[in-house]
Design a protein around this motif. Structure first.
Motif, mmCIF file in Angstrom:
data_model
loop_
_atom_site.group_PDB
_atom_site.id
_atom_site.type_symbol
_atom_site.label_atom_id
_atom_site.label_comp_id
_atom_site.label_asym_id
_atom_site.label_seq_id
_atom_site.Cartn_x
_atom_site.Cartn_y
_atom_site.Cartn_z
ATOM 1 N N LYS A 34 2.656 1.671 -3.408
ATOM 2 C CA LYS A 34 1.709 2.121 -4.439
ATOM 3 C C LYS A 34 1.382 3.604 -4.260
ATOM 4 C CE LYS A 34 -1.764 1.306 -7.484
ATOM 5 N NZ LYS A 34 -1.684 0.650 -8.762
ATOM 6 N N LYS A 35 1.163 4.012 -2.999
ATOM 7 C CA LYS A 35 0.839 5.414 -2.707
ATOM 8 C C LYS A 35 1.998 6.338 -3.081
ATOM 9 C CE LYS A 35 -0.257 8.422 1.196
ATOM 10 N NZ LYS A 35 -0.435 8.498 2.647
ATOM 11 N N GLY A 52 2.770 5.597 -7.247
ATOM 12 C CA GLY A 52 1.719 5.607 -8.258
ATOM 13 C C GLY A 52 1.889 4.497 -9.280
ATOM 14 N N ALA A 84 5.291 7.109 4.713
ATOM 15 C CA ALA A 84 4.128 6.370 4.221
ATOM 16 C C ALA A 84 3.879 5.094 5.038
ATOM 17 C CB ALA A 84 4.319 6.021 2.748
ATOM 18 N N THR A 120 0.828 -1.207 0.000
ATOM 19 C CA THR A 120 0.000 0.000 0.000
ATOM 20 C C THR A 120 0.863 1.257 0.000
ATOM 21 O OG1 THR A 120 -1.787 -1.169 1.125
ATOM 22 C CG2 THR A 120 -1.813 1.235 1.250
#
Length: 136
Positions: free
Chosen positions: A71-72, A75, A133, A68
């Protein structure tokens, strides 16, 4: 109980960016792909099924956390997750951000070309961003 020791190849090929309840989250030194390697800090474990049931749950949770966050931050088009271990037997999970224009898309990253090192400033910034993140 023996102290946990990281395989020397994982130590040479990656940098620790965060340690959680189970895993050492490591950044691959190869900048061609944003690539995390999760190493459960358990001695003499080569397979996921060798972990205790609780550690298996933790590995699933921490893999989702890494996926997660990656990906954040990136992108990415696709997040690849793999625990292969044919060369480095110590259990570790690769979490790799892939893009349609990255080297060797859509083929596998394994054994493709030669690794490329991060520039120090870009590596340090990426590590900072990933830590943020992963911690949020």
């Amino acid at each position: 109980m023996d102290a946990f020791k990281l395989d020397h190849r994982l130590a040479n090929d990656s940098i620790s960016i965060l340690k959680t309840g189970l895993c050492d989250f490591r950044l691959s030194r190869d900048c061609r792909w944003p690539w995390l390697i999760l190493v459960p800090q358990r001695t003499d474990i080569t397979e996921i099924f060798e972990l205790t049931p609780l550690d298996q749950v933790m590995l699933t949770f921490e893999t989702e956390l890494a996926s997660t966050a990656l990906k954040k931050v990136t992108g990415a088009t696709k997040i690849n997750v793999a625990a292969i271990g044919n060369i480095v037997r110590q259990l570790h999970v690769h979490v790799v951000a892939r893009f349609e224009d990255d080297p060797n898309w859509p083929g596998p990253i394994w054994g493709y070309g030669k690794p490329e090192a991060y520039e120090d400033a870009k590596r340090d910034q990426f590590i900072k961003t990933m830590r943020e993140a992963l911690s949020s």
